[in-house]
Write a protein that holds these residues in place. Structure first.
Motif, PDB file in Angstrom:
ATOM      1  N   GLY A   4      57.441 -15.126 112.692  1.00 36.14           N
ATOM      2  CA  GLY A   4      57.818 -14.016 111.835  1.00 36.14           C
ATOM      3  C   GLY A   4      57.827 -14.335 110.364  1.00 36.14           C
ATOM      4  N   ARG A   5      57.321 -15.458 109.973  1.00 32.10           N
ATOM      5  CA  ARG A   5      57.319 -15.867 108.569  1.00 32.10           C
ATOM      6  C   ARG A   5      55.929 -15.707 107.979  1.00 32.10           C
ATOM      7  NH1 ARG A   5      62.506 -15.424 108.370  1.00 32.10           N
ATOM      8  NH2 ARG A   5      63.573 -16.912 109.654  1.00 32.10           N
ATOM      9  N   ASP A   6      55.904 -15.169 106.769  1.00 28.68           N
ATOM     10  CA  ASP A   6      54.638 -14.982 106.071  1.00 28.68           C
ATOM     11  C   ASP A   6      54.317 -16.167 105.172  1.00 28.68           C
ATOM     12  OD1 ASP A   6      54.554 -12.395 107.210  1.00 28.68           O
ATOM     13  OD2 ASP A   6      55.945 -11.724 105.669  1.00 28.68           O
ATOM     14  N   TRP A   7      55.328 -16.908 104.798  1.00 35.72           N
ATOM     15  CA  TRP A   7      55.153 -18.127 104.025  1.00 35.72           C
ATOM     16  C   TRP A   7      56.305 -19.059 104.373  1.00 35.72           C
ATOM     17  CZ3 TRP A   7      58.176 -14.377 101.898  1.00 35.72           C
ATOM     18  CH2 TRP A   7      59.288 -14.755 101.190  1.00 35.72           C
ATOM     19  N   VAL A   8      56.149 -20.313 104.010  1.00 36.41           N
ATOM     20  CA  VAL A   8      57.202 -21.294 104.245  1.00 36.41           C
ATOM     21  C   VAL A   8      57.332 -22.168 103.004  1.00 36.41           C
ATOM     22  CG1 VAL A   8      55.704 -23.020 105.334  1.00 36.41           C
ATOM     23  CG2 VAL A   8      58.135 -22.981 105.894  1.00 36.41           C
ATOM     24  N   VAL A   9      58.548 -22.578 102.722  1.00 45.61           N
ATOM     25  CA  VAL A   9      58.832 -23.509 101.644  1.00 45.61           C
ATOM     26  C   VAL A   9      59.181 -24.841 102.304  1.00 45.61           C
ATOM     27  CG1 VAL A   9      60.395 -24.044  99.735  1.00 45.61           C
ATOM     28  CG2 VAL A   9      59.616 -21.692 100.081  1.00 45.61           C
ATOM     29  N   VAL A  10      58.430 -25.874 101.937  1.00 44.29           N
ATOM     30  CA  VAL A  10      58.595 -27.186 102.559  1.00 44.29           C
ATOM     31  C   VAL A  10      59.232 -28.143 101.547  1.00 44.29           C
ATOM     32  CG1 VAL A  10      57.439 -29.115 103.694  1.00 44.29           C
ATOM     33  CG2 VAL A  10      56.567 -26.779 103.996  1.00 44.29           C
ATOM     34  N   PHE A  11      60.397 -28.668 101.905  1.00 51.16           N
ATOM     35  CA  PHE A  11      61.084 -29.640 101.068  1.00 51.16           C
ATOM     36  C   PHE A  11      60.688 -31.044 101.523  1.00 51.16           C
ATOM     37  CE2 PHE A  11      63.559 -25.897 100.421  1.00 51.16           C
ATOM     38  CZ  PHE A  11      64.073 -26.014  99.142  1.00 51.16           C
ATOM     39  N   ASP A  12      60.164 -31.840 100.601  1.00 46.85           N
ATOM     40  CA  ASP A  12      59.806 -33.236 100.876  1.00 46.85           C
ATOM     41  C   ASP A  12      60.739 -34.080 100.012  1.00 46.85           C
ATOM     42  OD1 ASP A  12      58.748 -35.808 100.930  1.00 46.85           O
ATOM     43  OD2 ASP A  12      56.658 -35.131 100.785  1.00 46.85           O
ATOM     44  N   HIS A  13      61.801 -34.579 100.640  1.00 49.06           N
ATOM     45  CA  HIS A  13      62.825 -35.308  99.886  1.00 49.06           C
ATOM     46  C   HIS A  13      62.337 -36.688  99.446  1.00 49.06           C
ATOM     47  CE1 HIS A  13      65.602 -32.093 100.657  1.00 49.06           C
ATOM     48  NE2 HIS A  13      65.358 -32.174 101.955  1.00 49.06           N
ATOM     49  N   GLU A  14      61.428 -37.279 100.198  1.00 46.80           N
ATOM     50  CA  GLU A  14      60.904 -38.591  99.826  1.00 46.80           C
ATOM     51  C   GLU A  14      60.091 -38.518  98.533  1.00 46.80           C
ATOM     52  OE1 GLU A  14      57.785 -41.874 101.566  1.00 46.80           O
ATOM     53  OE2 GLU A  14      58.998 -40.736 103.005  1.00 46.80           O
ATOM     54  N   ASN A  15      59.223 -37.495  98.423  1.00 48.99           N
ATOM     55  CA  ASN A  15      58.369 -37.343  97.239  1.00 48.99           C
ATOM     56  C   ASN A  15      58.936 -36.393  96.199  1.00 48.99           C
ATOM     57  OD1 ASN A  15      56.139 -39.075  98.026  1.00 48.99           O
ATOM     58  ND2 ASN A  15      55.844 -37.590  99.679  1.00 48.99           N
ATOM     59  N   LYS A  16      60.091 -35.831  96.485  1.00 51.48           N
ATOM     60  CA  LYS A  16      60.775 -34.900  95.571  1.00 51.48           C
ATOM     61  C   LYS A  16      59.866 -33.727  95.174  1.00 51.48           C
ATOM     62  CE  LYS A  16      64.396 -37.931  94.242  1.00 51.48           C
ATOM     63  NZ  LYS A  16      64.657 -38.267  95.596  1.00 51.48           N
ATOM     64  N   THR A  17      59.324 -33.079  96.220  1.00 54.67           N
ATOM     65  CA  THR A  17      58.492 -31.894  96.005  1.00 54.67           C
ATOM     66  C   THR A  17      58.980 -30.745  96.874  1.00 54.67           C
ATOM     67  OG1 THR A  17      56.888 -32.504  97.717  1.00 54.67           O
ATOM     68  CG2 THR A  17      56.417 -33.236  95.461  1.00 54.67           C
ATOM     69  N   VAL A  18      58.688 -29.555  96.414  1.00 50.65           N
ATOM     70  CA  VAL A  18      58.901 -28.327  97.172  1.00 50.65           C
ATOM     71  C   VAL A  18      57.542 -27.637  97.172  1.00 50.65           C
ATOM     72  CG1 VAL A  18      60.106 -26.119  97.254  1.00 50.65           C
ATOM     73  CG2 VAL A  18      61.291 -28.131  96.377  1.00 50.65           C
ATOM     74  N   THR A  19      57.006 -27.375  98.362  1.00 49.99           N
ATOM     75  CA  THR A  19      55.678 -26.769  98.459  1.00 49.99           C
ATOM     76  C   THR A  19      55.771 -25.420  99.148  1.00 49.99           C
ATOM     77  OG1 THR A  19      54.673 -28.959  98.575  1.00 49.99           O
ATOM     78  CG2 THR A  19      53.307 -27.092  99.271  1.00 49.99           C
ATOM     79  N   ILE A  20      55.222 -24.406  98.499  1.00 56.37           N
ATOM     80  CA  ILE A  20      55.166 -23.053  99.062  1.00 56.37           C
ATOM     81  C   ILE A  20      53.820 -22.933  99.758  1.00 56.37           C
ATOM     82  CG2 ILE A  20      55.158 -20.596  98.506  1.00 56.37           C
ATOM     83  CD1 ILE A  20      56.901 -21.476  95.980  1.00 56.37           C
ATOM     84  N   GLU A  21      53.852 -22.704 101.075  1.00 50.63           N
ATOM     85  CA  GLU A  21      52.633 -22.658 101.880  1.00 50.63           C
ATOM     86  C   GLU A  21      52.445 -21.292 102.513  1.00 50.63           C
ATOM     87  OE1 GLU A  21      52.986 -25.634 104.940  1.00 50.63           O
ATOM     88  OE2 GLU A  21      52.918 -27.300 103.503  1.00 50.63           O
ATOM     89  N   ALA A  22      51.202 -20.821 102.531  1.00 55.11           N
ATOM     90  CA  ALA A  22      50.835 -19.585 103.234  1.00 55.11           C
ATOM     91  C   ALA A  22      49.329 -19.595 103.456  1.00 55.11           C
ATOM     92  CB  ALA A  22      51.239 -18.350 102.436  1.00 55.11           C
ATOM     93  N   LYS A  23      48.911 -18.860 104.472  1.00 59.54           N
ATOM     94  CA  LYS A  23      47.478 -18.691 104.764  1.00 59.54           C
ATOM     95  C   LYS A  23      47.160 -17.205 104.715  1.00 59.54           C
ATOM     96  CE  LYS A  23      47.181 -22.676 107.809  1.00 59.54           C
ATOM     97  NZ  LYS A  23      46.966 -23.112 109.188  1.00 59.54           N
ATOM     98  N   TYR A  24      45.985 -16.906 104.165  1.00 57.41           N
ATOM     99  CA  TYR A  24      45.505 -15.535 104.063  1.00 57.41           C
ATOM    100  C   TYR A  24      44.245 -15.436 104.911  1.00 57.41           C
ATOM    101  CZ  TYR A  24      49.139 -15.256 100.728  1.00 57.41           C
ATOM    102  OH  TYR A  24      50.385 -15.299 100.171  1.00 57.41           O
ATOM    103  N   VAL A  25      44.267 -14.541 105.882  1.00 56.00           N
ATOM    104  CA  VAL A  25      43.199 -14.436 106.869  1.00 56.00           C
ATOM    105  C   VAL A  25      42.312 -13.243 106.536  1.00 56.00           C
ATOM    106  CG1 VAL A  25      42.668 -14.169 109.323  1.00 56.00           C
ATOM    107  CG2 VAL A  25      44.747 -15.383 108.621  1.00 56.00           C
ATOM    108  N   VAL A  26      41.023 -13.501 106.413  1.00 56.34           N
ATOM    109  CA  VAL A  26      40.030 -12.450 106.192  1.00 56.34           C
ATOM    110  C   VAL A  26      39.153 -12.354 107.434  1.00 56.34           C
ATOM    111  CG1 VAL A  26      40.026 -12.755 103.683  1.00 56.34           C
ATOM    112  CG2 VAL A  26      38.377 -14.011 105.077  1.00 56.34           C
ATOM    113  N   LYS A  27      38.496 -11.219 107.587  1.00 59.17           N
ATOM    114  CA  LYS A  27      37.570 -11.054 108.707  1.00 59.17           C
ATOM    115  C   LYS A  27      36.361 -11.958 108.501  1.00 59.17           C
ATOM    116  CE  LYS A  27      38.777  -6.356 109.964  1.00 59.17           C
ATOM    117  NZ  LYS A  27      38.349  -4.976 110.081  1.00 59.17           N
TER     118      LYS A  27
END
Length: 187
Positions: A4-27
């Protein structure tokens, strides 16, 4: 989208990054939609490293990892997550509308397929953003910032995406924007 999620925010504590991930699907084979979607996500991806986030006492770098795939690349077992459909339409019932997002479905007027303002504005909606209230300027203005001349993605936009992923149920149920989630790297 199985969770049910359209995007996810991934916390990487080792590298001190926050990554916003999503995929867009086309025909598959819809090269116009694919190019339009790729242009839209490139606006967001180009901002990787431009924003920071304080997590506890540490400073984290915010990255974007938005990608475009065709529907033949969607995993047959439906294990792919964070999927949003991206389609071109010949018209909308309201002639003033150039794009529309309803949860994880984006529609852009075919005649505006090359307009990064329209397409990246709709991607913003898929990431949970709504039109700002109170005179804020930027890409998420109702007209994408055309009248104000501001097309930027603001620090508040980025904070709101992360906040909505951390607290997805604190949002107005009438919003047609996407719903996010979060996870920590490795989970």
């Amino acid at each position: 989208d199985p969770d049910g999620r359209d995007w996810v925010v991934v916390f990487d504590h080792e590298n001190k990054t926050v990554t916003i991930e999503a995929k867009y699907v086309v025909k598959k084979g819809d090269e116009d939609a694919k190019k339009s979607a790729e242009n839209a996500v490139s606006v967001w991806n180009s901002l990787s490293g431009e924003y920071g986030l304080k997590v506890g006492k540490d400073n984290y770098i915010v990255n974007f990892d938005l990608s475009v795939i065709d529907d033949s690349e969607v995993d047959a077992s439906n294990s792919d997550r964070n999927l949003n459909t991206y389609r071109l339409k010949s018209s909308f019932s309201n002639p003033n509308v150039r794009g529309e997002t309803n949860r994880n479905s984006i529609y852009v007027l075919a005649s505006d397929k090359d307009d990064f303002v329209v397409s990246s504005h709709e991607v913003g909606h898929s990431l949970g953003l709504i039109h700002p209230i109170g005179g804020q300027k930027g890409l998420m203005e109702e007209d994408g910032g055309m009248k104000s001349g501001h097309h930027e993605i603001t620090t508040d936009n980025v904070r709101n995406i992360i906040d909505l992923a951390l607290h997805p149920y604190n949002r107005d149920p009438n919003w047609h924007s996407g719903v996010g989630g979060y996870r920590e790297k490795g989970t």
